[in-house]
Design an enzyme around this catalytic site. Sequence first.
Site, PDB file in Angstrom:
ATOM      1  N   ARG A  59     -31.175  21.676  -9.101  1.00  0.00           N
ATOM      2  CA  ARG A  59     -32.022  20.531  -8.734  1.00  0.00           C
ATOM      3  C   ARG A  59     -31.183  19.591  -7.885  1.00  0.00           C
ATOM      4  O   ARG A  59     -29.983  19.793  -7.718  1.00  0.00           O
ATOM      5  CB  ARG A  59     -32.667  19.837  -9.946  1.00  0.00           C
ATOM      6  CG  ARG A  59     -31.936  19.785 -11.216  1.00  0.00           C
ATOM      7  CD  ARG A  59     -30.814  18.783 -11.343  1.00  0.00           C
ATOM      8  NE  ARG A  59     -30.987  17.532 -10.658  1.00  0.00           N
ATOM      9  CZ  ARG A  59     -30.000  16.834 -10.122  1.00  0.00           C
ATOM     10  NH1 ARG A  59     -28.754  17.276 -10.151  1.00  0.00           N
ATOM     11  NH2 ARG A  59     -30.203  15.691  -9.527  1.00  0.00           N
ATOM     12  N   ARG A 102     -41.070  23.077  -5.336  1.00  0.00           N
ATOM     13  CA  ARG A 102     -41.035  21.637  -5.674  1.00  0.00           C
ATOM     14  C   ARG A 102     -41.504  20.881  -4.434  1.00  0.00           C
ATOM     15  O   ARG A 102     -40.891  21.000  -3.375  1.00  0.00           O
ATOM     16  CB  ARG A 102     -39.629  21.195  -6.112  1.00  0.00           C
ATOM     17  CG  ARG A 102     -39.218  21.864  -7.436  1.00  0.00           C
ATOM     18  CD  ARG A 102     -38.068  21.170  -8.095  1.00  0.00           C
ATOM     19  NE  ARG A 102     -38.437  19.862  -8.620  1.00  0.00           N
ATOM     20  CZ  ARG A 102     -37.542  18.970  -9.028  1.00  0.00           C
ATOM     21  NH1 ARG A 102     -36.255  19.234  -8.956  1.00  0.00           N
ATOM     22  NH2 ARG A 102     -37.934  17.815  -9.509  1.00  0.00           N
ATOM     23  N   ASP A 248     -35.108  12.027  -2.030  1.00  0.00           N
ATOM     24  CA  ASP A 248     -35.737  13.352  -1.912  1.00  0.00           C
ATOM     25  C   ASP A 248     -36.553  13.488  -0.637  1.00  0.00           C
ATOM     26  O   ASP A 248     -36.784  14.592  -0.148  1.00  0.00           O
ATOM     27  CB  ASP A 248     -36.605  13.641  -3.136  1.00  0.00           C
ATOM     28  CG  ASP A 248     -35.718  14.025  -4.295  1.00  0.00           C
ATOM     29  OD1 ASP A 248     -35.072  13.122  -4.861  1.00  0.00           O
ATOM     30  OD2 ASP A 248     -35.605  15.229  -4.583  1.00  0.00           O
ATOM     31  N   LYS A 259     -35.895   9.805  -7.455  1.00  0.00           N
ATOM     32  CA  LYS A 259     -36.152   9.970  -8.890  1.00  0.00           C
ATOM     33  C   LYS A 259     -36.901   8.781  -9.472  1.00  0.00           C
ATOM     34  O   LYS A 259     -36.586   7.625  -9.173  1.00  0.00           O
ATOM     35  CB  LYS A 259     -34.801  10.177  -9.593  1.00  0.00           C
ATOM     36  CG  LYS A 259     -34.848  10.390 -11.086  1.00  0.00           C
ATOM     37  CD  LYS A 259     -35.808  11.482 -11.509  1.00  0.00           C
ATOM     38  CE  LYS A 259     -35.588  12.809 -10.820  1.00  0.00           C
ATOM     39  NZ  LYS A 259     -36.715  13.765 -11.044  1.00  0.00           N
TER      40      LYS A 259
HETATM   41  O1  MRU Z   1     -35.772  16.090 -10.043  1.00  0.00           O
HETATM   42  P1  MRU Z   1     -34.392  16.165  -9.445  1.00  0.00           P
HETATM   43  O2  MRU Z   1     -33.300  16.127 -10.448  1.00  0.00           O
HETATM   44  O3  MRU Z   1     -34.271  17.308  -8.452  1.00  0.00           O
HETATM   45  O4  MRU Z   1     -34.286  14.827  -8.608  1.00  0.00           O
HETATM   46  C1  MRU Z   1     -33.112  14.565  -7.901  1.00  0.00           C
HETATM   47  C2  MRU Z   1     -33.096  13.230  -7.288  1.00  0.00           C
HETATM   48  O5  MRU Z   1     -34.045  12.467  -7.353  1.00  0.00           O
HETATM   49  C3  MRU Z   1     -31.890  12.878  -6.505  1.00  0.00           C
HETATM   50  O6  MRU Z   1     -31.662  11.506  -6.540  1.00  0.00           O
HETATM   51  C4  MRU Z   1     -32.119  13.299  -5.039  1.00  0.00           C
HETATM   52  O7  MRU Z   1     -32.452  14.662  -4.964  1.00  0.00           O
HETATM   53  C5  MRU Z   1     -30.967  13.054  -4.173  1.00  0.00           C
HETATM   54  S1  MRU Z   1     -29.600  13.998  -4.697  1.00  0.00           S
HETATM   55  C6  MRU Z   1     -28.561  14.469  -3.670  1.00  0.00           C
END
Ligand code: MRU
Length: 358
Positions: A59, A102, A248, A259
């Site tokens: 992830r 995703r 993201d 997140k």
């Molecule tokens: O659901 P996840 O754990 O994949 O979410 C990750 C995040 O929200 C990170 O902050 C984001 O991907 C940036 S990480 C380099």
Amino acid sequence: MPKLTPDEKQPGMTSLEPIEWSQGAIRLLDQTRLPWEEVFLELRTPQEVVQAIREMRVRGAPAIGVTAAYGMALAAGSLGKGGRASLLVSLRAASREMAAARPTAVNLRWAVERMMRAAEKVAPDGDMGASLLAEAQLVHRETLESDLRMAALGALLIQPGSTVLTHCNTGALATGGYGTALGVIRRAWEEGRVKGVVATETRPWLQGARLTTWELTRLGIPFTLIVDSAAGYLMSRGSVQCAIVGADRIAANGDVANKIGTCSLAMLARENGIPFYVAAPFSTVDMSTASGEDIPIEERPSEEVTHIRGTPTALEGTPVRNFAFDVTPSRYIGAIITDRGVVRAPYEESLRRLVGSG
Ligand code: MRU
């Protein structure tokens, strides 16, 4: 134990290899088992890659992109020798399935589209599997390089002696390289700017509690873990000088999907006069998405909220909304640190200036 390799940027230190290509398979550190067990999976089919991404065994937006790129190489390798047109049709189908695993992290779509463009360039008598593997390795290498550029640029924004708050996990685990926000913190720590880190727990999946603390421990960076709801109190006491998170997807106007909980942190930072920064490679910027309202937000299973490691924390049948991400309006963001440069508001203009500058 994960394989440790010498770190060019930090002699005497070792770095983490959570994603590796090894003997025809993707060797992936299973993030669902951390920090208690360091277990590697060997993925040999594109279907296994899709499942690993869905189940969050890997992830973090850039890490998902790197894994999907290798997944496309696996798909190409498994297609045999058919005609070029039929190979491309099958690859296109695999790319669609991979991209849908995703929906919010745009790096996933970016990586599979890049792999499709590479596939289309392979000569009719060329070796599709070998070409796509080379492209995936390039995606992986470039991810590390862009992480290192962001770290160098972003560290300069952190005032010496700062305690830095971060959310979720944005380190080597989340990129397969050096990290985004956590990479900036790591570099700033090496430069003597960071006094310590405040890591939020990051309910419900506990990326902060399980993964960020694991990485910070390995790096020897002092930290304190807090529950998500403690951030405002800490900020109001003057215990945090700066907040930095990953992303993201970044819309063309600078709105940031990250997140769940990120938007609240940004608002709390504004209220308390604390700079709030976002670090993300330019591959996270989606110029085709005008604003945060257009970003699809992933909703995940309700059990992630009603249970902790299999133990119920709410009555059976409790209605749940489990948004994995939220959108922070760009007006709360002091700067976006990318591998192409640091940009500030107005983001529509500053991000547009970075297009084509990579
Ligand atoms: O659901 P996840 O754990 O994949 O979410 C990750 C995040 O929200 C990170 O902050 C984001 O991907 C940036 S990480 C380099």
